[in-house]
Write an enzyme that holds these catalytic residues in place. Structure first.
Site, PDB file in Angstrom:
ATOM      1  N   TRP A 152       0.819  -1.214   0.000  1.00  0.00           N
ATOM      2  CA  TRP A 152       0.000   0.000   0.000  1.00  0.00           C
ATOM      3  C   TRP A 152       0.850   1.260   0.000  1.00  0.00           C
ATOM      4  CZ3 TRP A 152      -2.812   2.755   4.405  1.00  0.00           C
ATOM      5  CH2 TRP A 152      -2.116   2.669   5.621  1.00  0.00           C
ATOM      6  N   ARG A 269       6.000 -13.268  13.746  1.00  0.00           N
ATOM      7  CA  ARG A 269       6.491 -12.716  12.489  1.00  0.00           C
ATOM      8  C   ARG A 269       8.012 -12.876  12.414  1.00  0.00           C
ATOM      9  NH1 ARG A 269       4.909  -6.789  13.244  1.00  0.00           N
ATOM     10  NH2 ARG A 269       5.049  -7.460  15.415  1.00  0.00           N
ATOM     11  N   ASP A 304      -0.008  -1.180  12.089  1.00  0.00           N
ATOM     12  CA  ASP A 304       0.651  -2.038  13.079  1.00  0.00           C
ATOM     13  C   ASP A 304       1.533  -1.184  13.992  1.00  0.00           C
ATOM     14  OD1 ASP A 304       2.082  -1.553  10.702  1.00  0.00           O
ATOM     15  OD2 ASP A 304       3.129  -3.458  10.768  1.00  0.00           O
ATOM     16  N   GLU A 488       8.945   9.008   7.941  1.00  0.00           N
ATOM     17  CA  GLU A 488       7.864   8.032   7.814  1.00  0.00           C
ATOM     18  C   GLU A 488       6.569   8.528   8.448  1.00  0.00           C
ATOM     19  OE1 GLU A 488       7.146   3.393   9.232  1.00  0.00           O
ATOM     20  OE2 GLU A 488       8.608   4.667  10.257  1.00  0.00           O
TER      21      GLU A 488
END
Length: 535
Positions: A152, A269, A304, A488
């Protein structure tokens, strides 16, 4: 850096090329390949970032490395690190090779243009044993620890590429995504084996809208890729029941089908193994595999992590993503269905038109019934356990406006509630809750600014969109002038670098560059206005 526009053939040729690439890219993750070595490296944290080892490239065959490990296990962390560094090429957060540094003192628009070559990577085939997936064409990475293409993120990056005339790079990124769909049946979270068990918010159909490939052969390739992505998200329709969701599919009380985030694995993960093990250990009343599935599903959402997914906003171990029917996901699925139908109209495929018009109509009715609160004047998420919308007020509620799914009255109410609750001094709030999670207050994120501004513009709520634009640009510009970096995420309460989350703040940064560049084109005078103090 510019690339010649790549040639595009028929879907069969793309699929054949993709199959050849897939044969050299096994789907085993580093945890699968390296077992006890992987767990030792991650549990002892011999690298500060868990993503470092899973991105490393082996110098020797996997079997040879594991035989060496079994024959002489390292005695301590220092020996383990030496063992790994002797047998793997360890990645660093470095720009593309042979790329000149960005000149100092550029204005914001020129700085973004100068970053595209630094963030662009050429086509490549990964080395044996690498977690990287093959990329047949050039692409843009977010930056920092994010060394691969992400799903995305790339849509918002493409917005800036479009503004800067980098159409060939948009087309080549689309070729990569078409190849990923052909290889794997979906676009993974990112181009790594350890991301293959999940996707991310499905923006592929919106990426296609940025393409200039409109000939019939390209349209067929695009629509077949969109159909296959839709099938990935709807695969659980064959096994869903009124009381039990299946994979990504949930049956609502009226029998309609909506979607949820869901990861196919229930292990920690790979890239955040130590963090996930610690989170599961802090929840003794939950099976670890349940917590791992929820953390992975939260990663699929892109948020997340966030209070949207937590029973206790201050406790990550209470995460329950798979119970939630998210408004952003279902808005994007509606957009996917409407765009498939539109492409099929171009191709005069009547059965396809009927099927996807019906699917979109069914989803629209379900979203309006379950994910809209007239009393609160907002769209939101629905909790399967309680049978009602959650209390989470978030920027995700603007997705129905962004894709055109809201009615004019719903958009009017959402615009008013957004102005009252989500507009901050430095842009649009992610949520109204401060938790220490990165997808909560005080952080603001570039993609959500664009979703809000584009959605409000679509319904004529220009004043609120202008406010968000000016305040976001003021934040980005202020931090850029102080740090010479594009980040970010940002603290949009105090207009400074953002924080929180599992890793240090990253700079680069793909989607911030893209959204900022597109907003500068939307409002050419906004940057000048943005530098005025906010009252």
């Amino acid at each position: 850096m510019r690339f010649a526009k790549p040639p595009f053939g028929r879907l069969l040729l793309v699929a054949l090329a993709a199959s050849s690439l897939a044969a050299r890219a096994p789907d085993q993750t580093p945890a699968d390949l390296y077992g006890p070595l992987f767990e030792a490296v991650q549990s002892q944290r011999i690298f500060p970032d868990g993503k470092t080892f899973v991105d490393a490239v082996p110098r020797l065959p996997v079997d040879r490395i594991m035989a060496d490990y079994a024959a002489s296990p390292p005695a301590d962390a220092a020996a383990l690190k030496a063992f790994v560094e002797a047998r793997f090429v360890i990645p660093g957060d470095t720009p593309a090779p042979d790329t000149p540094a960005v000149p100092q003192g550029l204005d914001l628009k020129a700085h973004i243009a100068a970053l595209w070559p630094i963030l662009t990577r050429p086509a490549f085939t990964p080395e044996p044993g690498s977690s990287a997936l093959a990329m047949p064409a050039p692409y843009v990475v977010p930056g920092g620890r994010f060394r691969e293409i992400y799903y995305w993120d790339s849509y918002f990056t493409m917005l800036g590429l479009k503004a800067d005339g980098q159409q060939a790079l948009i087309e080549s990124m689309l070729e990569n995504f078409e190849t990923l769909i052909a290889n794997h049946g979906h676009i993974p979270n990112g181009a790594r084996t350890y991301y293959l068990s999940r996707s991310q918010p499905p923006f592929f159909a919106l990426m296609v809208e940025l393409s200039e490939r409109t000939d019939p052969a390209s349209r067929r390739t695009q629509v077949e890729a969109m159909k296959r992505e839709h099938a990935f998200w709807m695969k659980g329709a064959a096994c869903v029941t009124a009381s039990a969701p299946c994979q990504h599919v949930v049956r609502m009380p009226d029998g309609s089908l909506l979607n949820r985030y869901w990861d196919a694995r229930e292990t920690p993960r790979d890239e955040s193994w130590a963090e996930d093990v610690a989170t599961a250990a802090s929840a003794p009343d939950r099976a670890p595999r349940e917590v791992y599935r929820e953390l992975r599903s939260g990663a699929e959402s892109g948020w997340d992590f966030s209070s949207r997914w937590l029973d206790d906003p201050q406790d990550l171990a209470t995460i329950h993503v798979t119970d939630i029917v998210p408004v952003d996901l279902n808005s994007l699925m509606w957009s996917l269905e409407t765009r498939i139908a539109a492409h099929c109209r171009e191709l005069a495929e009547r059965a396809c038109i009927r099927e996807f018009d019906r699917r979109a109509d069914d989803r629209r009715r379900a979203v309006h019934r379950y994910l809209w609160s007239a009393r609160e004047r907002r769209f939101g998420d629905w909790d399967q356990r309680t049978g009602r919308m959650t209390e989470a007020v978030s920027a995700a509620g603007l997705y129905p406006l962004f894709v055109g799914l809201a009615t004019p009255n719903q958009a009017r109410g959402a615009a008013q509630s957004t102005q009252e609750t989500l507009v901050a001094p430095g842009g649009l709030r992610t949520t109204v809750v401060s938790t220490g999670q990165q997808w909560d207050s005080p952080n603001g994120w570039a993609p959500l600014q664009w979703v809000a501004v584009a959605g409000l513009d679509r319904y004529g709520h220009r004043e609120t969109a202008d406010t968000i634009t000016a305040r976001w640009l003021a934040t980005v510009d202020r931090v850029y002038r102080e740090t010479a970096k594009m980040l970010e995420k940002y603290d949009i309460e105090d207009q400074r670098p953002g924080g929180g989350g599992e890793y240090p703040l990253q700079d680069g940064f793909g989607w911030t560059n893209g959204v900022t560049r597109a907003l500068l084109d939307r409002s050419p005078n906004a940057l000048q206005d943005a530098r005025r103090p906010v009252s």
